[in-house]
Scaffold this motif. Sequence first.
Motif, PDB file in Angstrom:
ATOM      1  N   ASP A 117       0.900  -1.163   0.226  1.00 13.94           N
ATOM      2  CA  ASP A 117       0.047   0.173  -0.052  1.00 13.94           C
ATOM      3  C   ASP A 117       0.941   1.346   0.019  1.00 13.94           C
ATOM      4  O   ASP A 117       0.293   2.455   0.648  1.00 13.94           O
ATOM      5  CB  ASP A 117      -0.938   0.150   1.123  1.00 13.94           C
ATOM      6  CG  ASP A 117      -0.347  -0.094   2.661  1.00 13.94           C
ATOM      7  OD1 ASP A 117       1.002  -0.305   2.499  1.00 13.94           O
ATOM      8  OD2 ASP A 117      -0.696  -0.029   3.559  1.00 13.94           O
ATOM      9  N   THR A 118       2.085   1.237  -0.486  1.00 17.65           N
ATOM     10  CA  THR A 118       3.052   2.339  -0.567  1.00 17.65           C
ATOM     11  C   THR A 118       3.402   2.588  -2.146  1.00 17.65           C
ATOM     12  O   THR A 118       3.379   1.565  -2.714  1.00 17.65           O
ATOM     13  CB  THR A 118       4.113   1.972   0.266  1.00 17.65           C
ATOM     14  OG1 THR A 118       5.076   3.184  -0.018  1.00 17.65           O
ATOM     15  CG2 THR A 118       5.002   0.664   0.015  1.00 17.65           C
ATOM     16  N   PRO A 119       3.382   3.608  -2.329  1.00 14.57           N
ATOM     17  CA  PRO A 119       3.970   4.113  -3.951  1.00 14.57           C
ATOM     18  C   PRO A 119       5.470   3.942  -3.956  1.00 14.57           C
ATOM     19  O   PRO A 119       5.935   3.750  -5.283  1.00 14.57           O
ATOM     20  CB  PRO A 119       3.725   5.653  -3.879  1.00 14.57           C
ATOM     21  CG  PRO A 119       3.891   6.144  -2.409  1.00 14.57           C
ATOM     22  CD  PRO A 119       2.997   5.029  -1.629  1.00 14.57           C
ATOM     23  N   ALA A 120       6.189   3.554  -3.021  1.00 12.60           N
ATOM     24  CA  ALA A 120       7.465   3.149  -3.227  1.00 12.60           C
ATOM     25  C   ALA A 120       7.622   1.484  -3.838  1.00 12.60           C
ATOM     26  O   ALA A 120       8.700   1.210  -3.864  1.00 12.60           O
ATOM     27  CB  ALA A 120       8.282   3.344  -1.803  1.00 12.60           C
ATOM     28  N   ALA A 121       6.397   0.794  -3.666  1.00 14.63           N
ATOM     29  CA  ALA A 121       6.689  -0.542  -4.144  1.00 14.63           C
ATOM     30  C   ALA A 121       7.238  -0.670  -5.618  1.00 14.63           C
ATOM     31  O   ALA A 121       8.107  -1.697  -5.889  1.00 14.63           O
ATOM     32  CB  ALA A 121       5.204  -1.254  -3.909  1.00 14.63           C
ATOM     33  N   GLU A 162      -4.867   1.240  -8.183  1.00 11.77           N
ATOM     34  CA  GLU A 162      -5.487   2.524  -8.718  1.00 11.77           C
ATOM     35  C   GLU A 162      -5.212   3.552  -7.937  1.00 11.77           C
ATOM     36  O   GLU A 162      -5.025   3.569  -6.702  1.00 11.77           O
ATOM     37  CB  GLU A 162      -7.230   2.285  -8.641  1.00 11.77           C
ATOM     38  CG  GLU A 162      -7.620   1.419  -9.451  1.00 11.77           C
ATOM     39  CD  GLU A 162      -9.417   1.240  -9.349  1.00 11.77           C
ATOM     40  OE1 GLU A 162      -9.826   2.187  -8.983  1.00 11.77           O
ATOM     41  OE2 GLU A 162     -10.096   0.277 -10.073  1.00 11.77           O
ATOM     42  N   GLY A 163      -4.977   4.819  -8.387  1.00 11.48           N
ATOM     43  CA  GLY A 163      -4.541   6.012  -7.860  1.00 11.48           C
ATOM     44  C   GLY A 163      -2.815   5.948  -7.637  1.00 11.48           C
ATOM     45  O   GLY A 163      -2.260   6.925  -7.392  1.00 11.48           O
ATOM     46  N   GLY A 164      -2.465   4.649  -8.067  1.00  8.94           N
ATOM     47  CA  GLY A 164      -0.720   4.704  -7.998  1.00  8.94           C
ATOM     48  C   GLY A 164      -0.155   4.762  -6.715  1.00  8.94           C
ATOM     49  O   GLY A 164       0.783   5.041  -6.630  1.00  8.94           O
ATOM     50  N   GLU A 165      -1.143   4.293  -5.740  1.00  3.99           N
ATOM     51  CA  GLU A 165      -0.679   4.411  -4.273  1.00  3.99           C
ATOM     52  C   GLU A 165       0.024   3.020  -3.811  1.00  3.99           C
ATOM     53  O   GLU A 165       0.050   2.916  -2.655  1.00  3.99           O
ATOM     54  CB  GLU A 165      -1.762   4.598  -3.170  1.00  3.99           C
ATOM     55  CG  GLU A 165      -2.532   6.090  -3.459  1.00  3.99           C
ATOM     56  CD  GLU A 165      -1.114   7.061  -3.222  1.00  3.99           C
ATOM     57  OE1 GLU A 165      -0.478   6.870  -2.309  1.00  3.99           O
ATOM     58  OE2 GLU A 165      -0.893   8.081  -4.023  1.00  3.99           O
TER      59      GLU A 165
END
Length: 217
Positions: A117-121, A162-165
């Motif tokens: 659940d992190t954009p760093a993934a 969705e949302g890139g998060e």
Amino acid sequence: MTTVRIWFTKQNEAAYISLLDLQRVMGRSLKRSGLPVWYTLGFNPHIYMTFACPLPLGQESLVESVDVKTEQEAPDLAAWKTALARVMPAGIEIKKVDLPQKKAEEIGFAEYLVRYDTPAAAAALEGYNALASAPAEKKSKRGMRSIELKEHLPRIDYHIAEGGEGAAFSVRLPASETLNLNPALLTGFLQQRFGLPAQAAGILRTALYAKDGAPFL
């Protein structure tokens, strides 16, 4: 004596029930159901139960199973499911009750859905794909064992949430008695190598397969 296989999910708060506590939960539920399960003999009789490929604490599953025995020659499996569904705690749902077609020792692989659940993934997963080697240390009864993750997972094909998060991907890993690799080995490696927090990963087991690749039933 007939063996009955109970399939159930373990999600949400139930993911934090240890195997020992799960044995207690299932034992109490079977007693409350009134089903004619078989008890072991001796000074401390208890319900015979065998769990297939139990998961580490904190991981969810859609395909948990426990085998029990009954002296019924032709148990009414639909009635078993109904009786159990009435007494299960939150987070555990009975999916089906069946007669086993394969033994637990025939399990060869397990499939998981891993979600971050992190954009760093995405950057960390791209970093993994670019590596030629991904060695990880696996703890076993005989001590630490070195595992080359790339031998079992050459590439991670993920998709962006969705949302890139965040990001999600499916992996199929060995789950046999001789080699059982859990996605926690991968999430630990991603944390150590790329700083992607392992606690940001949600792990859900979605399928079990026999050693020949056929579904475990």
